[in-house]
Design an enzyme around this catalytic site. Structure first.
Site, PDB file in Angstrom:
ATOM      1  N   LYS A   1       4.879 -10.880   0.911  1.00 46.46           N
ATOM      2  CA  LYS A   1       4.763 -10.094   2.152  1.00 46.46           C
ATOM      3  C   LYS A   1       3.316  -9.684   2.401  1.00 46.46           C
ATOM      4  O   LYS A   1       2.784  -9.879   3.493  1.00 46.46           O
ATOM      5  CB  LYS A   1       5.663  -8.860   2.085  1.00 46.46           C
ATOM      6  CG  LYS A   1       5.602  -7.989   3.333  1.00 46.46           C
ATOM      7  CD  LYS A   1       6.603  -6.863   3.284  1.00 46.46           C
ATOM      8  CE  LYS A   1       6.006  -5.655   2.632  1.00 46.46           C
ATOM      9  NZ  LYS A   1       6.855  -4.465   2.707  1.00 46.46           N
ATOM     10  N   ASP A   2       2.660  -9.117   1.385  1.00 44.56           N
ATOM     11  CA  ASP A   2       1.275  -8.659   1.548  1.00 44.56           C
ATOM     12  C   ASP A   2       0.331  -9.824   1.810  1.00 44.56           C
ATOM     13  O   ASP A   2      -0.626  -9.698   2.579  1.00 44.56           O
ATOM     14  CB  ASP A   2       0.809  -7.888   0.316  1.00 44.56           C
ATOM     15  CG  ASP A   2       1.506  -6.541   0.162  1.00 44.56           C
ATOM     16  OD1 ASP A   2       2.211  -6.118   1.099  1.00 44.56           O
ATOM     17  OD2 ASP A   2       1.341  -5.914  -0.902  1.00 44.56           O
TER      18      ASP A   2
ATOM     19  N   TYR B   1       3.343   8.564  -5.926  1.00 43.40           N
ATOM     20  CA  TYR B   1       2.735   9.040  -4.690  1.00 43.40           C
ATOM     21  C   TYR B   1       3.740   9.823  -3.865  1.00 43.40           C
ATOM     22  O   TYR B   1       4.916   9.514  -3.818  1.00 43.40           O
ATOM     23  CB  TYR B   1       2.052   7.928  -3.898  1.00 43.40           C
ATOM     24  CG  TYR B   1       2.882   6.739  -3.517  1.00 43.40           C
ATOM     25  CD1 TYR B   1       3.353   6.595  -2.218  1.00 43.40           C
ATOM     26  CD2 TYR B   1       3.174   5.732  -4.427  1.00 43.40           C
ATOM     27  CE1 TYR B   1       4.097   5.496  -1.845  1.00 43.40           C
ATOM     28  CE2 TYR B   1       3.912   4.627  -4.065  1.00 43.40           C
ATOM     29  CZ  TYR B   1       4.371   4.518  -2.770  1.00 43.40           C
ATOM     30  OH  TYR B   1       5.112   3.427  -2.400  1.00 43.40           O
TER      31      TYR B   1
ATOM     32  N   HIS C   1      -3.349   1.850   3.137  1.00 47.93           N
ATOM     33  CA  HIS C   1      -3.541   2.160   1.722  1.00 47.93           C
ATOM     34  C   HIS C   1      -3.152   0.971   0.863  1.00 47.93           C
ATOM     35  O   HIS C   1      -2.175   0.283   1.145  1.00 47.93           O
ATOM     36  CB  HIS C   1      -2.685   3.367   1.321  1.00 47.93           C
ATOM     37  CG  HIS C   1      -2.617   3.550  -0.155  1.00 47.93           C
ATOM     38  ND1 HIS C   1      -1.488   3.252  -0.895  1.00 47.93           N
ATOM     39  CD2 HIS C   1      -3.553   3.959  -1.042  1.00 47.93           C
ATOM     40  CE1 HIS C   1      -1.742   3.493  -2.170  1.00 47.93           C
ATOM     41  NE2 HIS C   1      -2.975   3.915  -2.296  1.00 47.93           N
TER      42      HIS C   1
ATOM     43  N   HIS D   1      -0.996  -1.113   3.174  1.00 48.17           N
ATOM     44  CA  HIS D   1       0.157  -0.695   3.978  1.00 48.17           C
ATOM     45  C   HIS D   1      -0.125   0.548   4.813  1.00 48.17           C
ATOM     46  O   HIS D   1      -0.944   1.383   4.456  1.00 48.17           O
ATOM     47  CB  HIS D   1       1.353  -0.386   3.060  1.00 48.17           C
ATOM     48  CG  HIS D   1       1.703  -1.522   2.161  1.00 48.17           C
ATOM     49  ND1 HIS D   1       2.051  -1.342   0.838  1.00 48.17           N
ATOM     50  CD2 HIS D   1       1.758  -2.856   2.379  1.00 48.17           C
ATOM     51  CE1 HIS D   1       2.300  -2.511   0.291  1.00 48.17           C
ATOM     52  NE2 HIS D   1       2.129  -3.449   1.199  1.00 48.17           N
TER      53      HIS D   1
ATOM     54  N   ARG E   1      -2.306  21.508 -28.735  1.00 41.04           N
ATOM     55  CA  ARG E   1      -1.001  20.893 -28.493  1.00 41.04           C
ATOM     56  C   ARG E   1      -1.091  19.679 -27.590  1.00 41.04           C
ATOM     57  O   ARG E   1      -0.226  18.817 -27.598  1.00 41.04           O
ATOM     58  CB  ARG E   1      -0.045  21.909 -27.863  1.00 41.04           C
ATOM     59  CG  ARG E   1       0.218  23.116 -28.729  1.00 41.04           C
ATOM     60  CD  ARG E   1       0.886  24.203 -27.932  1.00 41.04           C
ATOM     61  NE  ARG E   1      -0.030  24.640 -26.872  1.00 41.04           N
ATOM     62  CZ  ARG E   1       0.324  25.403 -25.843  1.00 41.04           C
ATOM     63  NH1 ARG E   1       1.573  25.801 -25.715  1.00 41.04           N
ATOM     64  NH2 ARG E   1      -0.561  25.770 -24.949  1.00 41.04           N
TER      65      ARG E   1
ATOM     66  N   LYS F   1      -0.332  10.357   2.487  1.00 41.17           N
ATOM     67  CA  LYS F   1       0.014   9.982   1.112  1.00 41.17           C
ATOM     68  C   LYS F   1      -0.900  10.701   0.127  1.00 41.17           C
ATOM     69  O   LYS F   1      -2.087  10.891   0.397  1.00 41.17           O
ATOM     70  CB  LYS F   1      -0.170   8.481   0.883  1.00 41.17           C
ATOM     71  CG  LYS F   1       0.798   7.603   1.624  1.00 41.17           C
ATOM     72  CD  LYS F   1       0.544   6.134   1.282  1.00 41.17           C
ATOM     73  CE  LYS F   1       1.503   5.225   1.990  1.00 41.17           C
ATOM     74  NZ  LYS F   1       1.230   3.807   1.708  1.00 41.17           N
TER      75      LYS F   1
ATOM     76  N   ARG G   1      -1.609  -4.339  -4.476  1.00 37.66           N
ATOM     77  CA  ARG G   1      -0.502  -3.891  -3.634  1.00 37.66           C
ATOM     78  C   ARG G   1      -1.123  -3.299  -2.382  1.00 37.66           C
ATOM     79  O   ARG G   1      -1.991  -2.465  -2.445  1.00 37.66           O
ATOM     80  CB  ARG G   1       0.340  -2.836  -4.346  1.00 37.66           C
ATOM     81  CG  ARG G   1       1.170  -3.404  -5.477  1.00 37.66           C
ATOM     82  CD  ARG G   1       2.070  -2.309  -6.036  1.00 37.66           C
ATOM     83  NE  ARG G   1       2.831  -2.758  -7.163  1.00 37.66           N
ATOM     84  CZ  ARG G   1       4.129  -3.049  -7.115  1.00 37.66           C
ATOM     85  NH1 ARG G   1       4.802  -2.937  -5.994  1.00 37.66           N
ATOM     86  NH2 ARG G   1       4.751  -3.441  -8.203  1.00 37.66           N
TER      87      ARG G   1
END
Length: 181
Positions: free
Chosen positions: A167-168, A132, A119, A62, A23, A72, A59
């Site tokens: 921002k990053d 996450y 991260h 942070h 399945r 996280k 990304r």
């Protein structure tokens, strides 16, 4: 679930063991009992989702400062990413070391990153999606970040970088602005 500690103490790759039959596939993504050895007395307070459109995009990196530090649990649910944790705990023997791991919808692995880490990730395909789980509520006043290209950290991103948020992109390198957790 199988737990493999990375070279960064407290940071784990959690391998999911799927059940496969004619399945399709069944897998448990979260089990309080099985994850107790990593989660301890923390509780999951948010489940977040992220879609990154362009392969090569980054990304992060942070983190949340004390007292809103968060653990996280990152899982890629579509495509694949290179997920990175950086140890920011000044008392740690692996302070400013990083560890990266490929997470994908296919391998179903998860990275557990404890408090005191930054991260981030790079999309290894177009249109990747991650989910996450976090153990602290988001606090804009406690948010921080590292520059993804900081030579003092030296993350070796697997692909050329195609996109980074405004921002990053503006997070400072450690030599210019030391981290205060």
């Amino acid at each position: 679930m199988k737990f493999e500690e990375t070279p960064l103490k407290g940071c784990y790759v959690i391998r999911t063991t799927p059940f496969v039959d004619q399945r399709g596939v069944f897998a448990r993504f979260y089990c309080e009992r099985e994850l107790a050895q990593v989660v301890g007395d923390r509780r999951i307070v948010n489940v977040n989702f992220s879609r990154t459109v362009r392969k090569g995009s980054i990304r992060g990196m942070h983190f949340q400062r004390f007292p809103d530090s968060e653990m996280k649990f990152i899982r890629c649910i579509k495509g694949k990413i290179f997920d990175v944790a950086v140890d920011l705990r000044k008392e740690s023997p692996t302070y400013l070391h990083w560890h990266g791991v490929e997470l994908s919808a296919k391998n179903m692995n998860m990275l557990a990153i404890p408090e005191g880490f930054a991260h981030g990730f790079q999309a290894l395909e177009d249109n990747v999606e991650i989910m996450y789980l976090v153990t602290a509520f988001y606090s804009p006043t406690r948010e921080g970040g590292l520059n993804h290209a900081d030579p003092q950290i030296g993350v070796q991103w697997p692909l050329p970088i195609t996109d980074v948020s405004e921002k990053d992109h503006h997070y400072q390198c450690l030599r210019d602005e030391p981290i205060a957790l």
